[in-house]
Each structure stands twice: as C-alpha cells, then as structure tokens.
Design an enzyme around this catalytic site. Structure first.
Site, PDB file in Angstrom:
ATOM      1  N   GLU A 162      18.513  -6.458  -0.484  1.00 22.33           N
ATOM      2  CA  GLU A 162      18.913  -5.132   0.019  1.00 22.33           C
ATOM      3  C   GLU A 162      19.687  -4.381  -1.071  1.00 22.33           C
ATOM      4  O   GLU A 162      19.759  -3.160  -1.088  1.00 22.33           O
ATOM      5  CB  GLU A 162      19.770  -5.284   1.290  1.00 22.33           C
ATOM      6  CG  GLU A 162      20.009  -3.967   2.017  1.00 22.33           C
ATOM      7  CD  GLU A 162      20.899  -4.094   3.251  1.00 22.33           C
ATOM      8  OE1 GLU A 162      21.528  -5.152   3.438  1.00 22.33           O
ATOM      9  OE2 GLU A 162      20.974  -3.125   4.021  1.00 22.33           O
TER      10      GLU A 162
ATOM     11  N   HIS B 198      13.446  -5.891  13.483  1.00 23.46           N
ATOM     12  CA  HIS B 198      14.722  -5.814  12.756  1.00 23.46           C
ATOM     13  C   HIS B 198      15.608  -4.745  13.407  1.00 23.46           C
ATOM     14  O   HIS B 198      15.517  -3.554  13.070  1.00 23.46           O
ATOM     15  CB  HIS B 198      14.471  -5.494  11.276  1.00 23.46           C
ATOM     16  CG  HIS B 198      15.708  -5.590  10.421  1.00 23.46           C
ATOM     17  ND1 HIS B 198      15.748  -6.312   9.241  1.00 23.46           N
ATOM     18  CD2 HIS B 198      16.944  -5.060  10.544  1.00 23.46           C
ATOM     19  CE1 HIS B 198      16.944  -6.227   8.701  1.00 23.46           C
ATOM     20  NE2 HIS B 198      17.699  -5.456   9.468  1.00 23.46           N
TER      21      HIS B 198
ATOM     22  N   PRO C 107      27.905 -13.000  16.793  1.00 25.60           N
ATOM     23  CA  PRO C 107      28.875 -13.373  17.837  1.00 25.60           C
ATOM     24  C   PRO C 107      30.288 -13.081  17.345  1.00 25.60           C
ATOM     25  O   PRO C 107      30.617 -13.386  16.198  1.00 25.60           O
ATOM     26  CB  PRO C 107      28.655 -14.880  18.006  1.00 25.60           C
ATOM     27  CG  PRO C 107      27.349 -15.183  17.359  1.00 25.60           C
ATOM     28  CD  PRO C 107      27.136 -14.143  16.301  1.00 25.60           C
ATOM     29  N   LYS C 108      31.079 -12.434  18.210  1.00 22.12           N
ATOM     30  CA  LYS C 108      32.437 -12.043  17.797  1.00 22.12           C
ATOM     31  C   LYS C 108      33.474 -12.582  18.758  1.00 22.12           C
ATOM     32  O   LYS C 108      33.240 -12.618  19.959  1.00 22.12           O
ATOM     33  CB  LYS C 108      32.540 -10.514  17.765  1.00 22.12           C
ATOM     34  CG  LYS C 108      31.734  -9.902  16.659  1.00 22.12           C
ATOM     35  CD  LYS C 108      31.577  -8.417  16.872  1.00 22.12           C
ATOM     36  CE  LYS C 108      30.438  -7.856  16.047  1.00 22.12           C
ATOM     37  NZ  LYS C 108      29.094  -8.192  16.538  1.00 22.12           N
TER      38      LYS C 108
ATOM     39  N   ASP D 220      16.313  -0.916  12.217  1.00 25.28           N
ATOM     40  CA  ASP D 220      17.589  -1.399  11.681  1.00 25.28           C
ATOM     41  C   ASP D 220      18.737  -1.098  12.648  1.00 25.28           C
ATOM     42  O   ASP D 220      19.266  -1.996  13.292  1.00 25.28           O
ATOM     43  CB  ASP D 220      17.864  -0.795  10.300  1.00 25.28           C
ATOM     44  CG  ASP D 220      18.785  -1.658   9.448  1.00 25.28           C
ATOM     45  OD1 ASP D 220      19.102  -2.784   9.880  1.00 25.28           O
ATOM     46  OD2 ASP D 220      19.172  -1.222   8.351  1.00 25.28           O
TER      47      ASP D 220
HETATM   48  C1  6MZ Z   1      23.246  -5.393   6.420  1.00 27.36           C
HETATM   49  C2  6MZ Z   1      23.675  -4.686   8.548  1.00 27.36           C
HETATM   50  C3  6MZ Z   1      22.967  -3.481   8.323  1.00 27.36           C
HETATM   51  O1  6MZ Z   1      25.841  -7.654  14.673  1.00 27.36           O
HETATM   52  O2  6MZ Z   1      27.637  -6.135  15.525  1.00 27.36           O
HETATM   53  N1  6MZ Z   1      24.135  -4.634   9.800  1.00 27.36           N
HETATM   54  N2  6MZ Z   1      23.814  -5.623   7.600  1.00 27.36           N
HETATM   55  N3  6MZ Z   1      22.566  -4.275   6.108  1.00 27.36           N
HETATM   56  C4  6MZ Z   1      22.409  -3.281   7.028  1.00 27.36           C
HETATM   57  N4  6MZ Z   1      21.774  -2.139   6.654  1.00 27.36           N
HETATM   58  C5  6MZ Z   1      22.246  -0.845   6.951  1.00 27.36           C
HETATM   59  N5  6MZ Z   1      22.992  -2.780   9.447  1.00 27.36           N
HETATM   60  C6  6MZ Z   1      23.707  -3.493  10.355  1.00 27.36           C
HETATM   61  O3  6MZ Z   1      25.474  -5.159  14.653  1.00 27.36           O
HETATM   62  C7  6MZ Z   1      26.120  -4.447  13.609  1.00 27.36           C
HETATM   63  C8  6MZ Z   1      26.214  -5.339  12.385  1.00 27.36           C
HETATM   64  O4  6MZ Z   1      24.910  -5.568  11.830  1.00 27.36           O
HETATM   65  C9  6MZ Z   1      24.979  -5.693  10.420  1.00 27.36           C
HETATM   66  C10 6MZ Z   1      26.459  -5.518  10.046  1.00 27.36           C
HETATM   67  O5  6MZ Z   1      27.072  -6.806   9.984  1.00 27.36           O
HETATM   68  C11 6MZ Z   1      27.000  -4.738  11.236  1.00 27.36           C
HETATM   69  O6  6MZ Z   1      28.398  -4.904  11.407  1.00 27.36           O
HETATM   70  P1  6MZ Z   1      26.149  -6.390  15.433  1.00 27.36           P
HETATM   71  O7  6MZ Z   1      25.476  -6.359  16.781  1.00 27.36           O
END
Ligand code: 6MZ
Length: 340
Positions: free
Chosen positions: A202, A13, A101-102, A277
């Site tokens: 969560e 994760h 993906p953005k 995370d």
């Molecule tokens: C939920 C989380 C997260 O996708 O831009 N992200 N979503 N709960 C969490 N707990 C703290 N931590 C990260 O990586 C960043 C994105 O991952 C998700 C959020 O959408 C965040 O913008 P990427 O690579």
C-alpha cells in the site's frame, strides 16, 4: 435503476468502521450523545472531503471518529447491522467485512468480536440475500501483543461461529512498524486455517512485500507499489489484488483514477477485484467504484459481470456458497442478454 446498482456484486475489502454512512453516523451519534450533540463531534472529520489534501498517515486519524461512536456493544451491533444492510441494498450478494477487535472502557475484545459475529450470524438467518464473512484485522499500529491477542481470540471463537471467520487481515497505519514482527501471529492464524488477506504494497517498501510473499498471501490488499520482481511473483502465483480506486485517489497513494494500478493489472489479465475499502470515509459505494472503473478504462457491462464472476473465485466462501453465488450471477447475466 442503473446497471451497476442491479449487478449482483462481490465485496472483498471493506473495513467495518470505515463503512459508516451519513445516516449511520447520525444514528450512532444520537445513540451515544442524544439529540444534543456536543461540540467536536463533526461528521466532516470522518470524511475525506473533495479537494482535501491528506497523506495516508493523516487519513488514519479519521477512524478515531467512528471508533468513538462504536465503543459499546449496542452501538457496534447497530453499526454492523447498518453496514450489512447498506451493502445488501447496493445488491452486494457476498461481503467480506473486516474489523479490528477493540477493548474499550465499555467492552472487552471478546465482547467486540462476539457482538459483530452475532450480528453477522443473524443477518444470514434473516436471509437478506447477502452472505457475510468476517476477517478479523490486526491493526499494525497497535503492536505485536495485540496482534497475537486477536489471533488467539479468533482461534478460540471460531468453533462457536463455524464458517464465519475465514481469514485474517493486516491493516492500519504501517508507519513506524516492522512487518516481520507480525509474522508469528499471522503464521499462527494460518496454522489454524485462516487465509491471509494482507494490506500489501500500500506504500513503497519492496522488501516488506517480499517478506509478505515469503509468508504466503492469499489476496493482496491494494498492492499499489507492487512492481518488478514482486509483480512477477504475484503473477506467477496468480495472487488476486483488491483494488480500491477512490480510496487510493483520496489518500493520494495514486495520482488519479486514470493512473490507478488496476489499469496495469487489467492489461496483464491479472486477477483483480474492485472494492470500496471504507465507503463511509470515502463517500462511495461498490456500484460507484465499478462504474468509475468501467468508465475510466472503457470496460463493457459484460466485462463487469465477468469481474464479479471472477471475484467469487477469489473469495473465501465455501464451495457450496460459491456455487450459489455463481448461480445468482448467471441468472443476472441471462436476464441481461435477453434485454439486449
Ligand atoms: C490500511 C486501513 C485502511 O477495523 O475499526 N483501515 N488500513 N489502509 C487503509 N486504507 C485507507 N482503511 C481502513 O475499521 C477501521 C480500521 O481499518 C483500517 C485501520 O486500522 C482503521 O482504523 P475497523 O472496523
């Protein structure tokens, strides 16, 4: 070097843009802005500093900082390389990396995804001793249309990158969104062979967890608020939990390490893996998370080796990959027992 660093580890994760270390941020900032860093680009914004009192919702704002730095292909490729390198340096032998993906001013979603996948493919060709998979994410805050777009794109690209995209993640700021809206997209992903590793429980919403279970969840992201009937369901179906201790403590969804729900799961002998995370945002590493888990709950080195052995089984690796990962853990375990 200490035991936790040397232990071959399994990370299930990890969000790409949450896993940018200080040196990666500095490199990306220079790449985008040159040596003259404009005001307002402060790494502290990206971090959750000790003592900072933030809600989960406020934590999500932190990711904008990384998103600004990875808004073009070269930077995104560099970020992906660095994240993989840093996990490998921490003796992570298997990594499931997730990312949404953005579409930015400089790249399309397709370019985003192929950039990350190309780097992952190259990393396995380079034989760095780490196997990397990608879990495309659906960011709940971006809505249903984007969710379906991500699924369609992943389906389309999966034949060009065989074996690399193994599951879908559902993450992002859930507040103000309704899970059932995302079911068609997730169902479509599942029909095309993607497993589902969803952020589930969560935050407190018993009904949403029920709906996720009705759809089918292969692994539970966090699962902080899974209790009662839902916990019984997870137990009956042996659905593994991905527990991210420091993330939950820093986002204040659990009050302390001692009170983390991993304690309850360990007591129940429920399948659990410890994960980072967002190691950049939370300033941690997988070694550190395992060390914290062991010291908080009095687990032995043998318990921690066993935890990694079990995590292989919860991973979405192929059977052949699992066999090779098991062999690495056994080799480590034998060396360890000879030293004792
Ligand atoms: C939920 C989380 C997260 O996708 O831009 N992200 N979503 N709960 C969490 N707990 C703290 N931590 C990260 O990586 C960043 C994105 O991952 C998700 C959020 O959408 C965040 O913008 P990427 O690579």
């Amino acid at each position: 070097m200490d035991f936790y660093h040397l232990l071959p580890k399994i990370e299930l994760h990890a969000h790409l843009n949450g896993s940018l270390s200080n040196s990666t941020l500095a490199e990306l900032r220079e790449l985008k802005y040159g040596k003259e860093v404009p005001s307002g680009t402060d790494d502290c914004f990206y971090k959750i500093l000790n003592g900072e009192s933030l809600t989960l919702e406020e934590c999500f704002k932190k990711f904008q900082y990384a998103h600004d730095l990875t808004d073009r292909r070269e930077a995104l490729a560099r970020a992906t390389e660095r994240v993989i390198e840093e996990f490998a340096k921490d003796s992570v032998i298997y990594l499931e990396l997730r990312t949404t993906p953005k579409c930015t001013a400089q790249m399309t979603k397709r370019e985003y995804l192929t950039t990350v996948l190309d780097v992952i493919r190259k990393s396995s060709e380079n034989q760095r001793g780490i196997v990397v998979k990608l879990l495309p994410s659906i960011d709940r805050s971006k809505g249903v249309q984007e969710a379906m777009e991500n699924v369609n794109l992943a389906i389309e690209l999966s034949s060009s990158f065989p074996g690399l995209m193994v599951a879908f993640d559902l993450s992002g700021n859930p507040f103000g969104t309704t899970f059932s809206d995302f079911v068609p997209a997730l169902q479509r992903a599942r029909e095309h062979g993607f497993r589902l590793a969803l952020h589930c429980g969560e935050f407190e919403d018993e009904q949403e967890v029920k709906e996720m279970f009705a759809l089918g969840v292969d692994r539970i992201g966090h699962g902080t608020f899974i209790e009662g009937e839902n916990l019984a369901f997870a137990q009956e179906h042996k659905i593994p939990f991905e527990c991210c201790l420091t993330s939950n403590v820093k986002c204040k969804t659990v009050p302390s390490y001692e009170d983390h729900h991993v304690a309850k799961l360990l007591k129940l002998k429920h399948p659990v893996c410890v994960c980072t995370d967002d190691f950049g945002v939370f300033e941690t590493s997988l070694s550190q998370e395992l060390k914290i888990c062991a010291s908080t709950f009095s687990l032995t080195n043998t318990d921690m080796v066993e935890m990694q052995r079990n995590a292989i089984e919860y991973s979405f690796a192929s059977e052949q990959e699992k066999k090779e990962l098991r062999a690495k853990i056994e080799q480590f375990s034998e060396t360890l027992s000879k030293e004792l």
